[in-house]
Design a protein around this motif. Structure first.
Motif, PDB file in Angstrom:
ATOM      1  N   LEU A  36       0.563  -1.138  -0.327  1.00  0.00           N
ATOM      2  CA  LEU A  36       0.086   0.148   0.487  1.00  0.00           C
ATOM      3  C   LEU A  36       0.822   1.043  -0.248  1.00  0.00           C
ATOM      4  N   LYS A  37       0.889   2.776  -0.817  1.00  0.00           N
ATOM      5  CA  LYS A  37       1.354   3.260  -0.839  1.00  0.00           C
ATOM      6  C   LYS A  37       0.607   4.465   0.079  1.00  0.00           C
ATOM      7  N   ALA A  38       2.018   5.569   0.911  1.00  0.00           N
ATOM      8  CA  ALA A  38       1.078   6.322   2.035  1.00  0.00           C
ATOM      9  C   ALA A  38       1.778   7.289   2.262  1.00  0.00           C
ATOM     10  N   VAL A  39       1.310   8.797   2.398  1.00  0.00           N
ATOM     11  CA  VAL A  39       1.079   9.925   3.062  1.00  0.00           C
ATOM     12  C   VAL A  39       1.136  10.756   3.934  1.00  0.00           C
ATOM     13  N   SER A  40       2.080  11.430   4.483  1.00  0.00           N
ATOM     14  CA  SER A  40       1.348  12.092   5.523  1.00  0.00           C
ATOM     15  C   SER A  40       1.674  13.673   4.786  1.00  0.00           C
ATOM     16  N   ALA A  41      -0.060  13.940   5.771  1.00  0.00           N
ATOM     17  CA  ALA A  41       0.088  15.748   5.545  1.00  0.00           C
ATOM     18  C   ALA A  41       0.880  16.642   5.971  1.00  0.00           C
ATOM     19  N   ILE A  69       3.468  -1.233   3.500  1.00  0.00           N
ATOM     20  CA  ILE A  69       2.783  -0.217   3.441  1.00  0.00           C
ATOM     21  C   ILE A  69       4.184   0.629   3.021  1.00  0.00           C
ATOM     22  N   HIS A  70       4.543   1.106   1.797  1.00  0.00           N
ATOM     23  CA  HIS A  70       5.317   1.902   1.157  1.00  0.00           C
ATOM     24  C   HIS A  70       5.238   3.461   1.560  1.00  0.00           C
ATOM     25  N   TYR A  71       5.828   3.815   2.327  1.00  0.00           N
ATOM     26  CA  TYR A  71       6.038   5.036   2.681  1.00  0.00           C
ATOM     27  C   TYR A  71       6.426   6.270   2.220  1.00  0.00           C
ATOM     28  N   LEU A  72       6.252   6.970   0.992  1.00  0.00           N
ATOM     29  CA  LEU A  72       6.711   8.019   0.286  1.00  0.00           C
ATOM     30  C   LEU A  72       6.672   8.959   0.794  1.00  0.00           C
ATOM     31  N   GLY A  73       6.673   9.544   1.720  1.00  0.00           N
ATOM     32  CA  GLY A  73       6.997  10.281   2.938  1.00  0.00           C
ATOM     33  C   GLY A  73       5.665  11.401   3.262  1.00  0.00           C
ATOM     34  N   GLY A  74       5.904  12.574   3.650  1.00  0.00           N
ATOM     35  CA  GLY A  74       5.291  14.001   4.194  1.00  0.00           C
ATOM     36  C   GLY A  74       5.455  15.038   3.989  1.00  0.00           C
ATOM     37  N   GLY A  75       4.493  15.824   4.193  1.00  0.00           N
ATOM     38  CA  GLY A  75       4.842  17.375   3.626  1.00  0.00           C
ATOM     39  C   GLY A  75       4.545  17.792   2.598  1.00  0.00           C
ATOM     40  N   LYS A  76       4.957  18.823   1.651  1.00  0.00           N
ATOM     41  CA  LYS A  76       5.282  19.110   0.437  1.00  0.00           C
ATOM     42  C   LYS A  76       5.719  19.333  -0.132  1.00  0.00           C
ATOM     43  N   LYS A  77       6.900  18.349   0.485  1.00  0.00           N
ATOM     44  CA  LYS A  77       7.856  17.375  -0.285  1.00  0.00           C
ATOM     45  C   LYS A  77       7.109  16.298  -1.922  1.00  0.00           C
ATOM     46  N   VAL A  78       5.833  15.842  -0.340  1.00  0.00           N
ATOM     47  CA  VAL A  78       5.211  14.813  -1.948  1.00  0.00           C
ATOM     48  C   VAL A  78       4.185  15.347  -2.730  1.00  0.00           C
ATOM     49  N   MET A  79       3.351  16.196  -1.093  1.00  0.00           N
ATOM     50  CA  MET A  79       2.021  17.546  -1.979  1.00  0.00           C
ATOM     51  C   MET A  79       1.914  17.792  -0.827  1.00  0.00           C
ATOM     52  N   SER A  80       0.513  18.224  -1.353  1.00  0.00           N
ATOM     53  CA  SER A  80       0.253  19.823  -0.799  1.00  0.00           C
ATOM     54  C   SER A  80      -0.923  19.279   0.539  1.00  0.00           C
ATOM     55  N   ALA A  81      -1.036  19.242   1.488  1.00  0.00           N
ATOM     56  CA  ALA A  81      -1.525  18.793   3.055  1.00  0.00           C
ATOM     57  C   ALA A  81      -2.906  18.646   2.263  1.00  0.00           C
TER      58      ALA A  81
END
Length: 264
Positions: A36-41, A69-81
């Motif tokens: 599963l691909k995951a991100v954090s705001a 879980i494949h954690y792509l990261g958090g914050g604006k480096k991935v996408m806008s919250a």
């Protein structure tokens, strides 16, 4: 004669086994490991991503052969919250760590999460959790897997001292969570990206900001903050959402495993 009888027995036994196999059908294959691909705001390693990252680590340590879980990261480096909720809804990512205030455009009722006086355990033990999950199903195309943060209020932090119970004449950096609160207290709301808050405080563009009772040290904002107004108000809500189509595609064992880890 003996040889013929033996062959006949083997043939009958073989046909019986074949018939049984046709009636029973093939043995069900074990569910393959799902990624599963995951991100954090929120930025990685900060207060409101750390518990989610612990959850990810625990799933990956104990879910080998079942779920990863494949954690792509958090914050604006991935996408806008403010895009995380929509990314989960559309299936761009499978799992999102975010707050209800960031997806009120999809589910206006999420704004009520900050007003609850029930603990997470009380919500799960009552029909409240099921109702919240139903709303997320219908409006965000998401399964409401977990809520992180309990009994943690927001505060107003300032660079200037105040001597009266209002914010008149002050410019306060806000997010949708406490914008109405600041306006009701007479302050002027200013919207800036989190990465610009330090500079805005340092240069006097804003006189303060709203934030929970924890986490300002992660961002370095304590270096340009002098005062915190008490008492706190509202309640922090950070939730873990799973794309509903992805959730429904998982096996019973996979869903049970993720629920167990989320409850932990």
């Amino acid at each position: 004669m003996v040889t013929t009888r033996i062959l006949r027995r083997h043939l009958v036994a073989g046909l019986a086994c074949l018939q049984a196999a046709l009636l029973i059908g093939p043995a069900p294959a074990a569910a393959e490991e799902v990624t599963l691909k995951a991100v954090s705001a929120f930025p990685e390693g900060t207060r409101f991503s750390r518990n989610f990252e612990r959850f990810v680590d625990k799933v990956n340590a104990e879910g080998k052969g079942l779920v990863r879980i494949h954690y792509l990261g958090g914050g604006k480096k991935v996408m806008s919250a403010f895009e995380v909720g929509n990314a989960v809804r559309k299936g761009v990512v499978d799992v999102g760590n975010t707050t209800g205030a960031f997806y009120t455009n999809l589910m206006p009722e999420a704004d009520a999460l900050k007003l609850t006086e029930m603990t997470i355990q009380e919500q799960r033990a009552s029909s409240a959790w099921d109702y919240l999950n139903k709303l997320h199903n219908q409006k965000v195309n998401a399964h409401y897997l977990a809520r992180i943060g309990d009994g943690m209020p927001f505060h107003i932090y300032l660079t200037k001292k105040i001597d009266q119970p209002d914010l008149k004449g002050l410019k306060i950096r806000v997010t949708p969570i406490y914008r109405n609160f600041v306006t009701a207290m007479g302050g002027t709301s200013v919207r800036t990206a989190p990465g610009e808050v330090f500079t805005a405080l340092e240069r006097g563009v804003v006189d303060g900001y709203g934030w929970p009772s924890q986490g300002i040290h992660d961002l370095g904002w304590h270096e340009v903050t002098k005062y915190r107004i008490d008492p706190g108000f509202y309640q922090v809500d950070v939730g873990v959402l799973v794309n509903l189509d992805r959730w429904n595609s998982l096996s019973d064992d996979q869903r049970a495993f993720l629920t167990k880890q989320a409850t932990w």
